[in-house]
Design a protein around this motif. Structure first.
Motif, PDB file in Angstrom:
ATOM      1  N   MET A   1      22.307  38.945  49.124  1.00 54.68           N
ATOM      2  CA  MET A   1      22.583  39.630  50.369  1.00 54.68           C
ATOM      3  C   MET A   1      24.027  40.096  50.427  1.00 54.68           C
ATOM      4  N   THR A   2      24.955  39.242  50.035  1.00 52.10           N
ATOM      5  CA  THR A   2      26.354  39.648  50.087  1.00 52.10           C
ATOM      6  C   THR A   2      26.614  40.796  49.140  1.00 52.10           C
ATOM      7  N   PHE A   3      25.970  40.792  47.947  1.00 51.73           N
ATOM      8  CA  PHE A   3      26.150  41.915  47.036  1.00 51.73           C
ATOM      9  C   PHE A   3      25.700  43.208  47.702  1.00 51.73           C
ATOM     10  N   GLY A   4      24.636  43.165  48.496  1.00 50.00           N
ATOM     11  CA  GLY A   4      24.183  44.355  49.194  1.00 50.00           C
ATOM     12  C   GLY A   4      25.241  44.883  50.134  1.00 50.00           C
ATOM     13  N   ILE A   5      25.886  43.988  50.837  1.00 46.91           N
ATOM     14  CA  ILE A   5      26.952  44.383  51.762  1.00 46.91           C
ATOM     15  C   ILE A   5      28.111  44.977  50.975  1.00 46.91           C
ATOM     16  N   LEU A   6      28.531  44.283  49.918  1.00 51.22           N
ATOM     17  CA  LEU A   6      29.666  44.757  49.136  1.00 51.22           C
ATOM     18  C   LEU A   6      29.347  46.039  48.393  1.00 51.22           C
ATOM     19  N   SER A   7      28.093  46.215  47.970  1.00 55.04           N
ATOM     20  CA  SER A   7      27.751  47.417  47.229  1.00 55.04           C
ATOM     21  C   SER A   7      27.806  48.660  48.099  1.00 55.04           C
ATOM     22  N   ARG A   8      27.715  48.492  49.414  1.00 61.21           N
ATOM     23  CA  ARG A   8      27.787  49.642  50.310  1.00 61.21           C
ATOM     24  C   ARG A   8      29.214  49.962  50.729  1.00 61.21           C
ATOM     25  N   LEU A   9      30.168  49.156  50.295  1.00 63.82           N
ATOM     26  CA  LEU A   9      31.549  49.377  50.709  1.00 63.82           C
ATOM     27  C   LEU A   9      32.086  50.724  50.266  1.00 63.82           C
ATOM     28  N   SER A  10      31.677  51.183  49.098  1.00 63.66           N
ATOM     29  CA  SER A  10      32.233  52.437  48.605  1.00 63.66           C
ATOM     30  C   SER A  10      31.828  53.621  49.469  1.00 63.66           C
ATOM     31  N   ALA A  11      30.774  53.475  50.255  1.00 64.96           N
ATOM     32  CA  ALA A  11      30.323  54.563  51.111  1.00 64.96           C
ATOM     33  C   ALA A  11      31.089  54.602  52.431  1.00 64.96           C
ATOM     34  N   ARG A  12      31.927  53.607  52.680  1.00 66.55           N
ATOM     35  CA  ARG A  12      32.669  53.530  53.943  1.00 66.55           C
ATOM     36  C   ARG A  12      34.101  53.993  53.746  1.00 66.55           C
ATOM     37  N   SER A  13      34.786  54.147  54.856  1.00 63.84           N
ATOM     38  CA  SER A  13      36.186  54.571  54.772  1.00 63.84           C
ATOM     39  C   SER A  13      37.041  53.460  54.194  1.00 63.84           C
ATOM     40  N   GLY A  14      38.185  53.835  53.630  1.00 62.66           N
ATOM     41  CA  GLY A  14      39.097  52.860  53.049  1.00 62.66           C
ATOM     42  C   GLY A  14      39.558  51.821  54.047  1.00 62.66           C
ATOM     43  N   ASP A  15      39.783  52.241  55.292  1.00 62.66           N
ATOM     44  CA  ASP A  15      40.237  51.307  56.309  1.00 62.66           C
ATOM     45  C   ASP A  15      39.187  50.234  56.568  1.00 62.66           C
ATOM     46  N   SER A  16      37.933  50.622  56.633  1.00 61.44           N
ATOM     47  CA  SER A  16      36.851  49.649  56.840  1.00 61.44           C
ATOM     48  C   SER A  16      36.773  48.683  55.671  1.00 61.44           C
ATOM     49  N   ASN A  17      36.933  49.204  54.457  1.00 56.89           N
ATOM     50  CA  ASN A  17      36.901  48.342  53.268  1.00 56.89           C
ATOM     51  C   ASN A  17      37.981  47.274  53.350  1.00 56.89           C
ATOM     52  N   LYS A  66      27.017  46.083  36.454  1.00 55.16           N
ATOM     53  CA  LYS A  66      28.205  46.867  36.088  1.00 55.16           C
ATOM     54  C   LYS A  66      28.685  47.697  37.272  1.00 55.16           C
ATOM     55  N   THR A  67      27.745  48.278  38.013  1.00 54.68           N
ATOM     56  CA  THR A  67      28.095  49.060  39.204  1.00 54.68           C
ATOM     57  C   THR A  67      28.734  48.162  40.262  1.00 54.68           C
ATOM     58  N   HIS A  68      28.175  46.988  40.453  1.00 58.47           N
ATOM     59  CA  HIS A  68      28.736  46.049  41.434  1.00 58.47           C
ATOM     60  C   HIS A  68      30.153  45.653  41.038  1.00 58.47           C
ATOM     61  N   VAL A  69      30.353  45.377  39.763  1.00 64.81           N
ATOM     62  CA  VAL A  69      31.686  44.979  39.291  1.00 64.81           C
ATOM     63  C   VAL A  69      32.687  46.104  39.529  1.00 64.81           C
ATOM     64  N   GLN A  70      32.300  47.338  39.246  1.00 64.19           N
ATOM     65  CA  GLN A  70      33.203  48.465  39.484  1.00 64.19           C
ATOM     66  C   GLN A  70      33.576  48.548  40.959  1.00 64.19           C
ATOM     67  N   ARG A  71      32.606  48.385  41.823  1.00 66.86           N
ATOM     68  CA  ARG A  71      32.886  48.448  43.261  1.00 66.86           C
ATOM     69  C   ARG A  71      33.765  47.292  43.697  1.00 66.86           C
ATOM     70  N   LEU A  72      33.501  46.118  43.162  1.00 66.93           N
ATOM     71  CA  LEU A  72      34.322  44.964  43.513  1.00 66.93           C
ATOM     72  C   LEU A  72      35.746  45.112  42.984  1.00 66.93           C
ATOM     73  N   GLU A  73      35.911  45.746  41.833  1.00 67.96           N
ATOM     74  CA  GLU A  73      37.261  46.003  41.331  1.00 67.96           C
ATOM     75  C   GLU A  73      38.012  46.919  42.284  1.00 67.96           C
ATOM     76  N   LEU A  74      37.325  47.914  42.797  1.00 70.28           N
ATOM     77  CA  LEU A  74      37.931  48.805  43.793  1.00 70.28           C
ATOM     78  C   LEU A  74      38.322  48.020  45.039  1.00 70.28           C
ATOM     79  N   VAL A  75      37.436  47.191  45.509  1.00 69.31           N
ATOM     80  CA  VAL A  75      37.690  46.388  46.706  1.00 69.31           C
ATOM     81  C   VAL A  75      38.882  45.461  46.468  1.00 69.31           C
ATOM     82  N   CYS A  76      38.916  44.807  45.321  1.00 67.07           N
ATOM     83  CA  CYS A  76      40.020  43.888  45.024  1.00 67.07           C
ATOM     84  C   CYS A  76      41.347  44.633  44.935  1.00 67.07           C
ATOM     85  N   ARG A  77      41.339  45.822  44.320  1.00 69.13           N
ATOM     86  CA  ARG A  77      42.570  46.633  44.262  1.00 69.13           C
ATOM     87  C   ARG A  77      43.023  47.026  45.664  1.00 69.13           C
TER      88      ARG A  77
END
Length: 82
Positions: A1-17, A66-77
Motif C-alpha cells: 500500500m505504501t508503495f502505491g502512495i509513493l509511486s504516485r508522488l511523481s504525478a504531484r507537484s514538487g511541494d506536495s512531494n 526499478k520504477t519504484h526505486v527511481q521514484r524513491l530516489e527522486l523523493v529522497c533527493r
C-alpha cells in the motif's frame, strides 16, 4: 500500500512531494533501500525459477521495482534538498 502512495508522488507537484516525505522520511529511505535489494535479488530468483509463469512474475516485478526505486530516489533527493 505504501508503495502505491509513493509511486504516485511523481504525478504531484514538487511541494506536495516534499510535504509527504517530510512526514515519512525514514520510511521513504527504508523503502528505497529495500527496493534496491529487490533489484539485486529478483534477477537471481528469475534465473533459478523453473516455472515459466513464476520466472515471468519475477521479471515483471523487477521492472516495477526499478520504477519504484527511481521514484524513491527522486523523493529522497527532494527531501535532502529541502
Amino acid at each position: 500500500m505504501t508503495f502505491g502512495i509513493l509511486s504516485r508522488l511523481s504525478a504531484r507537484s514538487g511541494d506536495s512531494n516534499r510535504r509527504i516525505v517530510s512526514l515519512f522520511p525514514d520510511e521513504a529511505f527504508r523503502f528505497h533501500y529495500a527496493g534496491k535489494q529487490l533489484v539485486k535479488a529478483l534477477p537471481k530468483m528469475a534465473e533459478k525459477a523453473t516455472d515459466k509463469q513464476l520466472k515471468q512474475g519475477f521479471l515483471t516485478h523487477l521492472e516495477e521495482t526499478k520504477t519504484h526505486v527511481q521514484r524513491l530516489e527522486l523523493v529522497c533527493r527532494m527531501h535532502r534538498a529541502s
